[in-house]
Design a protein around this motif. Structure first.
Motif, PDB file in Angstrom:
ATOM      1  N   THR A 154      -2.836   7.997 -17.983  1.00 36.25           N
ATOM      2  CA  THR A 154      -2.137   7.554 -19.413  1.00 36.25           C
ATOM      3  C   THR A 154      -1.540   6.034 -19.493  1.00 36.25           C
ATOM      4  O   THR A 154      -1.233   5.785 -18.407  1.00 36.25           O
ATOM      5  N   SER A 155      -2.166   5.289 -20.052  1.00 39.00           N
ATOM      6  CA  SER A 155      -1.400   4.259 -20.609  1.00 39.00           C
ATOM      7  C   SER A 155      -1.443   3.618 -21.556  1.00 39.00           C
ATOM      8  O   SER A 155      -1.878   4.050 -22.325  1.00 39.00           O
ATOM      9  N   GLU A 156      -0.555   2.769 -21.659  1.00 38.34           N
ATOM     10  CA  GLU A 156       0.449   2.746 -23.449  1.00 38.34           C
ATOM     11  C   GLU A 156       0.142   1.040 -23.210  1.00 38.34           C
ATOM     12  O   GLU A 156       1.281   0.296 -22.732  1.00 38.34           O
ATOM     13  N   GLN A 158       2.253  -1.976 -25.690  1.00 34.93           N
ATOM     14  CA  GLN A 158       3.150  -1.987 -26.813  1.00 34.93           C
ATOM     15  C   GLN A 158       4.000  -3.372 -26.466  1.00 34.93           C
ATOM     16  O   GLN A 158       4.433  -3.314 -25.895  1.00 34.93           O
ATOM     17  N   TRP A 176       2.858  -3.452 -20.458  1.00 36.56           N
ATOM     18  CA  TRP A 176       1.973  -1.661 -20.342  1.00 36.56           C
ATOM     19  C   TRP A 176       3.016  -1.148 -19.469  1.00 36.56           C
ATOM     20  O   TRP A 176       3.737  -0.856 -18.934  1.00 36.56           O
ATOM     21  N   GLN A 218      -6.670   2.461 -30.350  1.00 37.17           N
ATOM     22  CA  GLN A 218      -6.051   0.405 -30.359  1.00 37.17           C
ATOM     23  C   GLN A 218      -5.518   0.503 -31.947  1.00 37.17           C
ATOM     24  O   GLN A 218      -6.428   0.793 -32.537  1.00 37.17           O
ATOM     25  N   TRP A 264      -1.032  -2.634 -30.585  1.00 38.64           N
ATOM     26  CA  TRP A 264      -0.845  -1.493 -29.793  1.00 38.64           C
ATOM     27  C   TRP A 264      -2.104  -1.157 -29.053  1.00 38.64           C
ATOM     28  O   TRP A 264      -3.370  -1.425 -30.093  1.00 38.64           O
ATOM     29  N   GLU A 265      -2.390  -0.236 -28.163  1.00 40.83           N
ATOM     30  CA  GLU A 265      -3.504   0.172 -27.737  1.00 40.83           C
ATOM     31  C   GLU A 265      -2.832   1.562 -26.505  1.00 40.83           C
ATOM     32  O   GLU A 265      -2.269   1.373 -25.743  1.00 40.83           O
ATOM     33  N   ARG A 266      -3.664   2.955 -26.287  1.00 42.12           N
ATOM     34  CA  ARG A 266      -3.047   4.182 -25.642  1.00 42.12           C
ATOM     35  C   ARG A 266      -4.547   4.647 -25.646  1.00 42.12           C
ATOM     36  O   ARG A 266      -5.744   4.732 -26.086  1.00 42.12           O
ATOM     37  N   ASP A 298      -5.203   7.995 -22.703  1.00 41.17           N
ATOM     38  CA  ASP A 298      -5.059   9.339 -22.113  1.00 41.17           C
ATOM     39  C   ASP A 298      -6.629  10.065 -21.344  1.00 41.17           C
ATOM     40  O   ASP A 298      -7.646   9.754 -22.191  1.00 41.17           O
TER      41      ASP A 298
END
Length: 116
Positions: A18-20, A22, A26, A93, A101-103, A105
């Motif tokens: 998982t990466s986020e 914001q 990162w 995103q 922002w970007e997520r 999974d």
């Protein structure tokens, strides 16, 4: 269990990344868990559950459950010919010039031969 394949020579590897992104930075989280290939076995680790529903010849049918899956989980299939199945691949995103922002999974199940 199937007599065609000696499943004691194989493992199932459940990998999650998982990466986020914001506010200019990162956050990344990655892990993997290894499970023995035993028909009807169920194992829980880190809040995720993997259940081997059945083994049909060279094909392993599994159910994966975690906090993001529907109540009854996600169905997956791996085999000697197709040893990898992506159980979840989510990407989102948004934002504007001031706030982006970007997520991501990503959950994958892989059938691997044990190291000797």
């Amino acid at each position: 269990m199937s007599n065609i394949v000696d499943w004691s020579k194989y493992i199932l590897r459940l990998t999650r990344e998982t990466s986020e992104y914001q506010s200019g930075s990162w956050y990344r989280h990655y892990w993997n868990e290894v499970f023995e290939v035993v028909e009807y076995a169920e194992a829980t680790s880190r809040g995720e559950t993997i259940r081997i529903d059945n083994i049909d010849g060279e094909v392993i049918h599994v159910t994966f459950v975690d906090e993001k899956t529907p109540k009854y989980g996600v169905y997956g299939v791996v085999s000697l010919q197709n040893p990898k199945d992506v159980l979840r691949n989510e990407h989102a995103q948004g934002g504007n010039n001031e706030f982006v922002w970007e997520r991501n999974d990503y959950v994958v199940l892989t059938l691997e031969q044990k190291e000797s």
